[in-house]
Design a protein around this motif. Structure first.
Motif: not given
Length: 562
Positions: A262-263, A243-244, A265-266, A223
Motif C-alpha cells: 500500500k505504501e 484500510r491501513k 503503490s501510493r 490494488d
C-alpha cells in the motif's frame, strides 16, 4: 492610489489609474505600464481575478505590493450573505450590482469548473468594458462590506485573501526547490527500475506474489480492496474494509507485505516517474495553488498534490547552494485559535506553553480522579490531545466522551464556544469565523430529513444522525476557518516583511517554507515570528493573552526540519 487592471474579451489588457487609461496592451506592454505605476505610485491594484491577470506580471519579473481580488471577495461576500453557490465571475457580479439576475450559464459554468471561473464565463454586455464592470462591482462590494456586522473584520479578510492570491501566484512561478535526481534514485531504490505506464514496478510485483502466497497461493489483487477483504474472510478474519488502520492490528502473514505494498503503490501512483516528469522542471516543483479552495478557507491545489508531499520525498526538497530553507510550523494552531476565540483565560494560561498538549495534560489530570481503561497505555499528553480534538471535531466514542467531559469541567468557556456552534449547525444555521468566513447552508435533502416529519423510529434516528453530523461540521468550522483567517493574515504580513531576494516557496494550512540566501536566514526567521505575532494582534486585538509560537528550523533539506 488605486489602479484597475484587467484582460478584455479579445485578450488585450487595460490599465486605468486616476490620471490615465491605457487600452489594447499586449502582455509585454501591460507589464511595462504596470512596472512604471508600481515603482512610481505603489498603488493598490484591483484585479477582476489575481489568478487571471497577475501571472503575466510575475512572468515579467514584477511583484506588486498589494491588490484587491474582486472574484475572491465576491465569493466571500456571497457566502456571508447566505448566497453561496452563485457565480463569482465578473459578469455575474456586474448583473447583481445592477439589480439583474446573473445569466444562468454563468452559474452553471462556474459550478462545473469552479477553478476556471475567470476564463470560462459569459462575456460582458455590449458597451461594458472590464474597467467599467470592475468599478461598478467594487463600489457595490464596498457597500455590502459596510453593511456587515463587523465591517473592519471583513475588510481585513478580503485584504488578506487578496494578498494570499498574490503569494500563491508567486509561489507557483518561483517553485519549490526539488532535486529530480534524488527523486529518481529514491524511486529506483524502493520500487525497482522504471517500467512502462500501466505496469507494476518490480518490487510491487514481488510483494503481490508474497501476498498471494500468504493467502495459500490463491491470487489476490492488492490494488482491489474487495479482493483483499474476501481473502481475509476466507482466512476467518472479518474486516469492513482494507484500510491501513484496520489491517495494522491483524495477525496474519499477508498483513506485512500488504501494508508495504500500500505504501509503495501510493508512492508510485501519486509521486512516481510520471509525476516527476509532469511537475518538476529546472529544479523546481511548480504546483497550482487554489486560495480558499476548501470551504473552511484552507488552500487546495490543482494537480500535483502540492499539499500532500510524503515524508519520504522531503529529502528531495533542497535549498540551492548558498541558500537555506526556513521551515516554520505553527505549534497546535487550532487549539490556540479556539482559546483566543472563546476568551478562556484558564486555557490561555495552558497555551502559554510551547507544547500545549503536554501542559494541557498536566492541567487536566493533576489531582483528577481519572482511571484509564485497562488496555490504555497512553500518557497524559496523548489523552489531553484526544480531549481537545474531541472538543473541536465532536468525537464522543470510546474514551473521547469522558475526556471531553473532563475538558468541559476544567475549561468551560472554550468547550461552550464550539458546542454553541454545533447547536447552531444542528438547527441548520450558519456560523462564521473570526473575520467573517461563513459556513454553507445544509442541503435541501438535509432539511427535509431533519424537518421533524419522520413517521417512524428509524426515520427519527436518521434525522438525529444528520443533525448531529452537520453540528460536527459547524463545530469545527468556526475553529478551522478562523485558523485560515489567521494564516491568510500571516501570509500577507510575512510577504511584506521578507527581505529580498528571499521568497515564499511553500504553504500548507499552518506551515510555510521560505527559500533565502544563507546570510538572510536569521532575518527571515524573525520575520516569520513577527508576522505571526502581528496576525494574532490584528485578529484578536492587542490584549489577546494567547501565545502563538512558531517552530522555526533553518535547514538545507526539508527532511531535516522535523
Amino acid at each position: 492610489m488605486q489602479v484597475i487592471a484587467g484582460r478584455e474579451e479579445d485578450g488585450s489588457f487595460t490599465v486605468q489609474s486616476s490620471s490615465s487609461t491605457v487600452n489594447d496592451l499586449d502582455e509585454a506592454g501591460f507589464a511595462a505600464v504596470a512596472r512604471e505605476l508600481e515603482e512610481s505610485a505603489r498603488p493598490r491594484w484591483v484585479f477582476p481575478s489575481v489568478e487571471g491577470v497577475y501571472p503575466v506580471l510575475v512572468a515579467a519579473g514584477l511583484r506588486v505590493e498589494r491588490c484587491y481580488d474582486l472574484a475572491l471577495a465576491e465569493g466571500l461576500l456571497l457566502a456571508y450573505e447566505g448566497a453561496d453557490g452563485q457565480s463569482r465571475s465578473l459578469r455575474a457580479a456586474w448583473a447583481r450590482a445592477n439589480g439583474e439576475e446573473p445569466p444562468l450559464d454563468a452559474t452553471a459554468v462556474e459550478l462545473a469548473q469552479p477553478t476556471l471561473f475567470e476564463t470560462r464565463v459569459p462575456t460582458l454586455p455590449d458597451g461594458v468594458t472590464v474597467v467599467t464592470a470592475v468599478r461598478r462591482v467594487l463600489a457595490e462590494q464596498e457597500r455590502r462590506v459596510a453593511a456587515a456586522g463587523h465591517p473592519d473584520r471583513l475588510r481585513l479578510l478580503l485584504a488578506a485573501e487578496s494578498a494570499s492570491a498574490l503569494a500563491a501566484a508567486e509561489m507557483s512561478a518561483d517553485g519549490l526547490p526539488w532535486r529530480a535526481d534524488l527523486h529518481e534514485e529514491l524511486l529506483t531504490s524502493r520500487l525497482g527500475p522504471r517500467v512502462r505506464a500501466g505496469e507494476r514496478p518490480k518490487v510491487l510485483v514481488e510483494l503481490a506474489a508474497k501476498i498471494s502466497e500468504a493467502f495459500g497461493g490463491r491470487p489476490v489483487n492488492p490494488d482491489s480492496p474487495p479482493s483483499v477483504v474476501r481473502a481475509l474472510a476466507r482466512a476467518g478474519i472479518e474486516v469492513p474494509a482494507a484500510r491501513k488502520y484496520l489491517l495494522k492490528g491483524i495477525d496474519h502473514p499477508a498483513v506485512a507485505p500488504l501494508l508495504e505494498y500500500k505504501e509503495l503503490s501510493r508512492l508510485y501512483a501519486a509521486n512516481g516517474w510520471a509525476w516527476l516528469e509532469e511537475w518538476v522542471h529546472d529544479g523546481r516543483f511548480r504546483p497550482h495553488y487554489v486560495v480558499g479552495g476548501v470551504v473552511s478557507g484552507r488552500w487546495a491545489s490543482r494537480g500535483g498534490g502540492a499539499l500532500q508531499i510524503p515524508k519520504v520525498l522531503r529529502t528531495c526538497v533542497r535549498a540551492d547552494p548558498g541558500w537555506k530553507l526556513v521551515v516554520a510550523d505553527a505549534a497546535q494552531l487550532e487549539p490556540r485559535v479556539l482559546t483566543a476565540l472563546s476568551g478562556d483565560r484558564r486555557l490561555a494560561d495552558v497555551a502559554a506553553a510551547t507544547d500545549l498538549y503536554a501542559r494541557l495534560g498536566e492541567a487536566l489530570f493533576s489531582g483528577a480522579r481519572w482511571v484509564p481503561a485497562a488496555d490504555d497505555d497512553r500518557d497524559d499528553r496523548a489523552r489531553a490531545k484526544i480531549a481537545m480534538l474531541s472538543a473541536m471535531y465532536g468525537g464522543t466514542s470510546g474514551e473521547a466522551g469522558p475526556l471531553l467531559g473532563l475538558l468541559r469541567q476544567r475549561f468551560p468557556d472554550a468547550v461552550s464556544y464550539v458546542e454553541r456552534a454545533a447547536q447552531a449547525g444542528e438547527r441548520g444555521e450558519r456560523v462564521r469565523s473570526r473575520l467573517g468566513r461563513t459556513s454553507p447552508a445544509p442541503s435541501a435533502a438535509w432539511r427535509a430529513l431533519t424537518g421533524g416529519l419522520a413517521s417512524d423510529e428509524a426515520g427519527e434516528l436518521k434525522a438525529r444522525r444528520a443533525s448531529r453530523g452537520w453540528g460536527r461540521f459547524t463545530r469545527n468550522f468556526v475553529v478551522q476557518a478562523s485558523a485560515a483567517d489567521m494564516t491568510a493574515v500571516m501570509l500577507a504580513t510575512l510577504r511584506r516583511r521578507l527581505p529580498s531576494p528571499a521568497h515564499l516557496v511553500f504553504f500548507q494550512h499552518d506551515e510555510v517554507i521560505v527559500h533565502t540566501p544563507e546570510a538572510s536566514a536569521e532575518e527571515v526567521s524573525s520575520a516569520i515570528t513577527d508576522a505571526v505575532t502581528e496576525a494574532a494582534r490584528m485578529l484578536f486585538g492587542p490584549a489577546c493573552p494567547v501565545r502563538f509560537p512558531m517552530q522555526v528550523a533553518v535547514v538545507d533539506t526539508y527532511a531535516d526540519a522535523k
